[in-house]
Design a protein around this motif. Structure first.
Motif, PDB file in Angstrom:
ATOM      1  N   ASP A  14      -5.918   9.009   3.228  1.00 20.65           N
ATOM      2  CA  ASP A  14      -4.675   8.318   2.906  1.00 20.65           C
ATOM      3  C   ASP A  14      -4.585   7.008   3.685  1.00 20.65           C
ATOM      4  OD1 ASP A  14      -2.159   7.559   2.173  1.00 20.65           O
ATOM      5  OD2 ASP A  14      -1.247   9.521   2.531  1.00 20.65           O
ATOM      6  N   GLN A  15      -4.809   5.912   2.983  1.00 24.23           N
ATOM      7  CA  GLN A  15      -4.756   4.593   3.646  1.00 24.23           C
ATOM      8  C   GLN A  15      -3.498   3.830   3.243  1.00 24.23           C
ATOM      9  OE1 GLN A  15      -8.389   2.340   3.071  1.00 24.23           O
ATOM     10  NE2 GLN A  15      -9.695   4.045   3.670  1.00 24.23           N
ATOM     11  N   ARG A  16      -2.508   4.559   2.714  1.00 23.98           N
ATOM     12  CA  ARG A  16      -1.319   3.865   2.207  1.00 23.98           C
ATOM     13  C   ARG A  16      -0.426   3.349   3.322  1.00 23.98           C
ATOM     14  NH1 ARG A  16       1.278   8.344  -1.326  1.00 23.98           N
ATOM     15  NH2 ARG A  16       0.675   9.493   0.561  1.00 23.98           N
ATOM     16  N   GLY A  17      -0.578   3.892   4.509  1.00 23.58           N
ATOM     17  CA  GLY A  17       0.295   3.499   5.610  1.00 23.58           C
ATOM     18  C   GLY A  17      -0.106   2.193   6.271  1.00 23.58           C
ATOM     19  N   PHE A  18      -1.285   1.651   5.886  1.00 26.83           N
ATOM     20  CA  PHE A  18      -1.769   0.442   6.544  1.00 26.83           C
ATOM     21  C   PHE A  18      -1.551  -0.777   5.670  1.00 26.83           C
ATOM     22  CE2 PHE A  18      -4.543   4.016   7.754  1.00 26.83           C
ATOM     23  CZ  PHE A  18      -4.242   4.068   9.109  1.00 26.83           C
ATOM     24  N   GLY A  19      -1.043  -1.841   6.248  1.00 29.26           N
ATOM     25  CA  GLY A  19      -1.003  -3.111   5.532  1.00 29.26           C
ATOM     26  C   GLY A  19      -2.426  -3.635   5.463  1.00 29.26           C
ATOM     27  N   VAL A  20      -2.813  -4.215   4.325  1.00 31.82           N
ATOM     28  CA  VAL A  20      -4.178  -4.705   4.173  1.00 31.82           C
ATOM     29  C   VAL A  20      -4.148  -6.213   4.026  1.00 31.82           C
ATOM     30  CG1 VAL A  20      -6.217  -4.670   2.713  1.00 31.82           C
ATOM     31  CG2 VAL A  20      -4.944  -2.559   3.106  1.00 31.82           C
ATOM     32  N   LYS A  21      -5.021  -6.887   4.762  1.00 30.75           N
ATOM     33  CA  LYS A  21      -5.124  -8.342   4.621  1.00 30.75           C
ATOM     34  C   LYS A  21      -5.866  -8.651   3.331  1.00 30.75           C
ATOM     35  CE  LYS A  21      -5.215  -9.231   9.568  1.00 30.75           C
ATOM     36  NZ  LYS A  21      -6.067  -9.519  10.713  1.00 30.75           N
ATOM     37  N   HIS A  22      -5.278  -9.476   2.508  1.00 23.53           N
ATOM     38  CA  HIS A  22      -5.929  -9.827   1.246  1.00 23.53           C
ATOM     39  C   HIS A  22      -6.950 -10.943   1.468  1.00 23.53           C
ATOM     40  CE1 HIS A  22      -3.236  -7.581  -1.433  1.00 23.53           C
ATOM     41  NE2 HIS A  22      -2.359  -7.774  -0.486  1.00 23.53           N
ATOM     42  N   GLY A  23      -8.018 -10.862   0.734  1.00 22.70           N
ATOM     43  CA  GLY A  23      -8.956 -11.983   0.684  1.00 22.70           C
ATOM     44  C   GLY A  23      -9.759 -12.188   1.956  1.00 22.70           C
ATOM     45  N   VAL A  24      -9.823 -11.182   2.823  1.00 26.41           N
ATOM     46  CA  VAL A  24     -10.565 -11.354   4.060  1.00 26.41           C
ATOM     47  C   VAL A  24     -12.030 -10.984   3.860  1.00 26.41           C
ATOM     48  CG1 VAL A  24     -10.822 -10.600   6.440  1.00 26.41           C
ATOM     49  CG2 VAL A  24      -8.548 -10.928   5.477  1.00 26.41           C
ATOM     50  N   ILE A  25     -12.251  -9.851   3.227  1.00 24.74           N
ATOM     51  CA  ILE A  25     -13.623  -9.398   2.986  1.00 24.74           C
ATOM     52  C   ILE A  25     -13.867  -9.374   1.483  1.00 24.74           C
ATOM     53  CG2 ILE A  25     -15.293  -7.548   3.392  1.00 24.74           C
ATOM     54  CD1 ILE A  25     -13.428  -6.570   5.637  1.00 24.74           C
ATOM     55  N   ASN A  61       1.111  -7.182   6.585  1.00 24.27           N
ATOM     56  CA  ASN A  61       0.887  -6.180   7.614  1.00 24.27           C
ATOM     57  C   ASN A  61       2.118  -5.307   7.838  1.00 24.27           C
ATOM     58  OD1 ASN A  61      -1.802  -6.693   8.294  1.00 24.27           O
ATOM     59  ND2 ASN A  61      -1.186  -8.530   9.396  1.00 24.27           N
ATOM     60  N   SER A  62       3.096  -5.422   6.933  1.00 25.71           N
ATOM     61  CA  SER A  62       4.313  -4.640   7.112  1.00 25.71           C
ATOM     62  C   SER A  62       4.024  -3.165   6.870  1.00 25.71           C
ATOM     63  CB  SER A  62       5.392  -5.123   6.152  1.00 25.71           C
ATOM     64  OG  SER A  62       4.868  -5.180   4.842  1.00 25.71           O
ATOM     65  N   PRO A  63       4.655  -2.280   7.648  1.00 23.08           N
ATOM     66  CA  PRO A  63       4.400  -0.850   7.462  1.00 23.08           C
ATOM     67  C   PRO A  63       4.854  -0.403   6.070  1.00 23.08           C
ATOM     68  CG  PRO A  63       6.192  -1.220   9.022  1.00 23.08           C
ATOM     69  CD  PRO A  63       5.625  -2.561   8.700  1.00 23.08           C
ATOM     70  N   VAL A  64       4.075   0.492   5.489  1.00 21.97           N
ATOM     71  CA  VAL A  64       4.379   0.954   4.142  1.00 21.97           C
ATOM     72  C   VAL A  64       5.261   2.195   4.222  1.00 21.97           C
ATOM     73  CG1 VAL A  64       3.362   1.908   2.042  1.00 21.97           C
ATOM     74  CG2 VAL A  64       2.237   0.024   3.242  1.00 21.97           C
ATOM     75  N   VAL A  65       6.397   2.158   3.561  1.00 19.03           N
ATOM     76  CA  VAL A  65       7.289   3.318   3.531  1.00 19.03           C
ATOM     77  C   VAL A  65       7.054   4.068   2.224  1.00 19.03           C
ATOM     78  CG1 VAL A  65       9.673   4.103   3.609  1.00 19.03           C
ATOM     79  CG2 VAL A  65       8.987   2.073   4.903  1.00 19.03           C
ATOM     80  N   LEU A  66       6.740   5.347   2.351  1.00 16.75           N
ATOM     81  CA  LEU A  66       6.418   6.135   1.160  1.00 16.75           C
ATOM     82  C   LEU A  66       7.647   6.904   0.688  1.00 16.75           C
ATOM     83  CD1 LEU A  66       2.986   7.475   2.419  1.00 16.75           C
ATOM     84  CD2 LEU A  66       3.371   5.625   0.792  1.00 16.75           C
ATOM     85  N   THR A  67       7.843   6.926  -0.633  1.00 11.90           N
ATOM     86  CA  THR A  67       8.961   7.674  -1.197  1.00 11.90           C
ATOM     87  C   THR A  67       8.569   9.140  -1.363  1.00 11.90           C
ATOM     88  OG1 THR A  67       8.226   7.348  -3.459  1.00 11.90           O
ATOM     89  CG2 THR A  67       9.647   5.630  -2.515  1.00 11.90           C
ATOM     90  N   ALA A  68       9.580   9.979  -1.591  1.00  5.93           N
ATOM     91  CA  ALA A  68       9.306  11.405  -1.825  1.00  5.93           C
ATOM     92  C   ALA A  68       8.399  11.570  -3.039  1.00  5.93           C
ATOM     93  CB  ALA A  68      10.622  12.154  -2.024  1.00  5.93           C
ATOM     94  N   ALA A  69       8.637  10.748  -4.067  1.00  5.67           N
ATOM     95  CA  ALA A  69       7.817  10.833  -5.289  1.00  5.67           C
ATOM     96  C   ALA A  69       6.367  10.477  -4.984  1.00  5.67           C
ATOM     97  CB  ALA A  69       8.375   9.898  -6.357  1.00  5.67           C
ATOM     98  N   GLU A  70       6.157   9.465  -4.129  1.00  5.90           N
ATOM     99  CA  GLU A  70       4.787   9.065  -3.784  1.00  5.90           C
ATOM    100  C   GLU A  70       4.088  10.161  -2.984  1.00  5.90           C
ATOM    101  OE1 GLU A  70       4.805   4.224  -3.497  1.00  5.90           O
ATOM    102  OE2 GLU A  70       5.848   5.329  -1.931  1.00  5.90           O
ATOM    103  N   ASN A  71       4.842  10.820  -2.111  1.00 10.67           N
ATOM    104  CA  ASN A  71       4.242  11.917  -1.352  1.00 10.67           C
ATOM    105  C   ASN A  71       3.899  13.101  -2.241  1.00 10.67           C
ATOM    106  OD1 ASN A  71       4.070  10.774   1.229  1.00 10.67           O
ATOM    107  ND2 ASN A  71       6.255  11.120   1.584  1.00 10.67           N
ATOM    108  N   GLN A  72       4.733  13.326  -3.253  1.00  7.81           N
ATOM    109  CA  GLN A  72       4.426  14.415  -4.173  1.00  7.81           C
ATOM    110  C   GLN A  72       3.193  14.085  -5.012  1.00  7.81           C
ATOM    111  OE1 GLN A  72       6.665  15.620  -7.659  1.00  7.81           O
ATOM    112  NE2 GLN A  72       6.935  17.658  -6.800  1.00  7.81           N
ATOM    113  N   SER A  73       3.071  12.820  -5.411  1.00  8.30           N
ATOM    114  CA  SER A  73       1.881  12.388  -6.153  1.00  8.30           C
ATOM    115  C   SER A  73       0.622  12.629  -5.333  1.00  8.30           C
ATOM    116  CB  SER A  73       1.964  10.894  -6.479  1.00  8.30           C
ATOM    117  OG  SER A  73       2.682  10.679  -7.639  1.00  8.30           O
ATOM    118  N   ALA A  74       0.696  12.328  -4.031  1.00  8.56           N
ATOM    119  CA  ALA A  74      -0.469  12.516  -3.163  1.00  8.56           C
ATOM    120  C   ALA A  74      -0.823  14.005  -3.055  1.00  8.56           C
ATOM    121  CB  ALA A  74      -0.186  11.939  -1.779  1.00  8.56           C
TER     122      ALA A  74
END
Ligand code: ZN
Length: 283
Positions: A14-25, A61-74
Motif C-alpha cells: 500500500d503506497q497510497r499514504g505517500f505523496g509522489v513527486k511527479h516527473g522525477v524518474i 508531498n501532502s499526506p493522503v487521507v483515505l476514505t472508508a470506501a477506499e479502505n474497503q476497496s483495498a
C-alpha cells in the motif's frame, strides 16, 4: 461476489499514504515503456501521455487521507489477490510447476515501477520486470462511471486480467511475444498484442471458474458484470467513443466481442488449454 469471508493476501503493497513527486524518474521514455506492458485497455495512449506531460514537474508531498470506501476497496483487492494466489498455485501444482506470487501495489496519482514511472491515467497495469500489478483504486470509479462497468465482479476481473499477465510472464509467453513483436511491423505486432491480451482475459475466466469450484464465491449477475466490463473496454468500443470510428489494425487488446468470447472460453471449462489464442483459427 461473496468476498468478505475470503482470505486477505500478504502481497499488497500500500503506497497510497505517500505523496509522489511527479516527473522525477522515468519521464516520457518510462511512460512509453509502461504502455508496452500489461495494460487493461488500449484506450487513447496520446491523451494519456498528454495528461502525464501536463502533470510532470508538479510536486505533491501532502499526506493522503483515505476514505472508508477506499479502505474497503483495498480490503476487497486483498481478497481477490489471495483468491488468485490460491487458485493459480493449485493449477501450477497440478502441472508440476511452482507458482510465484506477484505483489500488488496500490498507489494514488503516480507510481514508479521497474517498467518506468506511470500516472494513474494509464489504468491498472502489470510490470514483468518486477512482477508487480499496479492499480490506483480510483480506476474503479472510472470503470463504473466512464466505462459503464459497475459491480464488484467487474473489479475482480480487472485484477484477474493483470494476474493473467503474471501467469504469462511465469510461463515465458510474454517474453516470447516481446521477441516476436520486435521483429514485426506495427500491424503484426499489434496482432500479437491482441493475442496476449485476449489470453489474459481467458485466464481471468479460468480463475473465476476454478475459484468458484473451491470457494463458491460467485453470485447471480457476477459473470455478467465481468462480461460487460470486458465488452466496455474493447478496442472497437473505446475507439468509437473517443474518435467516432475504428481502426482494426491499431487494436492492441481486441474487440468487445473478442474480449467477452475469450473470458467466456476460460470460464466455461475452467481450463487453461482453452486459452491458446496464439493458435486459434479465429480470434
Ligand atoms: Zn492486459
Amino acid at each position: 461476489m461473496r468476498w468478505q469471508d475470503g482470505r486477505r493476501s500478504d502481497n499488497v503493497e500500500d503506497q497510497r499514504g505517500f505523496g509522489v513527486k511527479h516527473g522525477v524518474i522515468g519521464g516520457g521514455a518510462g511512460i512509453l515503456l509502461i504502455l508496452a506492458v500489461g495494460l487493461l485497455t488500449g484506450a487513447d495512449p496520446l491523451s494519456i501521455l498528454g495528461a502525464v506531460l501536463q502533470e510532470s514537474g508538479s510536486m505533491d508531498n501532502s499526506p493522503v487521507v483515505l476514505t472508508a470506501a477506499e479502505n474497503q476497496s483495498a480490503d476487497f483487492v486483498a481478497v481477490v489477490l489471495a483468491d488468485t494466489e490460491d487458485t493459480w498455485s493449485a493449477i501450477f501444482t497440478r502441472k508440476g510447476m511452482v507458482y510465484t506470487e506477484p505483489k500488488l501495489v496500490l498507489f494514488k496519482g503516480s507510481v514508479d515501477s521497474a517498467c518506468g514511472s506511470a500516472d494513474s491515467a494509464v489504468g491498472p497495469f502489470y510490470c514483468p520486470a518486477d512482477e508487480k500489478v499496479y492499480i490506483d483504486l480510483d480506476f474503479y470509479n472510472e470503470l463504473k462511471d466512464q466505462y459503464g462497468a459497475p459491480g464488484d465482479f467487474a473489479q475482480a476481473y480487472v485484477i484477474a486480467h493483470e494476474v493473467g499477465h503474471h501467469v504469462q510472464n511465469l510461463l515465458g509467453t510474454s517474453a516470447k511475444v516481446t521477441r516476436l513483436e520486435e521483429r514485426s511491423d506495427e500491424t503484426t505486432a499489434n496482432r500479437y498484442s491482441v493475442m496476449l491480451e485476449l489470453q489474459a482475459d481467458c485466464y481471468a475466466g479460468v480463475w473465476a471458474k476454478q475459484t468458484d469450484n473451491t470457494r463458491h464465491f460467485l453470485e447471480p449477475g457476477d459473470i455478467g458484470e465481468a462480461m460487460n466490463a470486458a465488452s466496455q473496454i474493447g478496442d472497437d468500443t473505446l475507439q468509437k467513443e473517443s474518435q467516432g470510428y475504428v481502426v482494426p489494425d491499431s487494436f492492441t487488446h481486441g474487440t468487445s466481442a473478442q474480449r467477452m468470447k475469450w473470458f467466456n472460453a476460460g470460464f466455461t471449462g475452467g481450463n487453461m488449454d482453452a486459452c491458446d489464442t496464439f493458435n486459434a483459427a479465429v480470434l
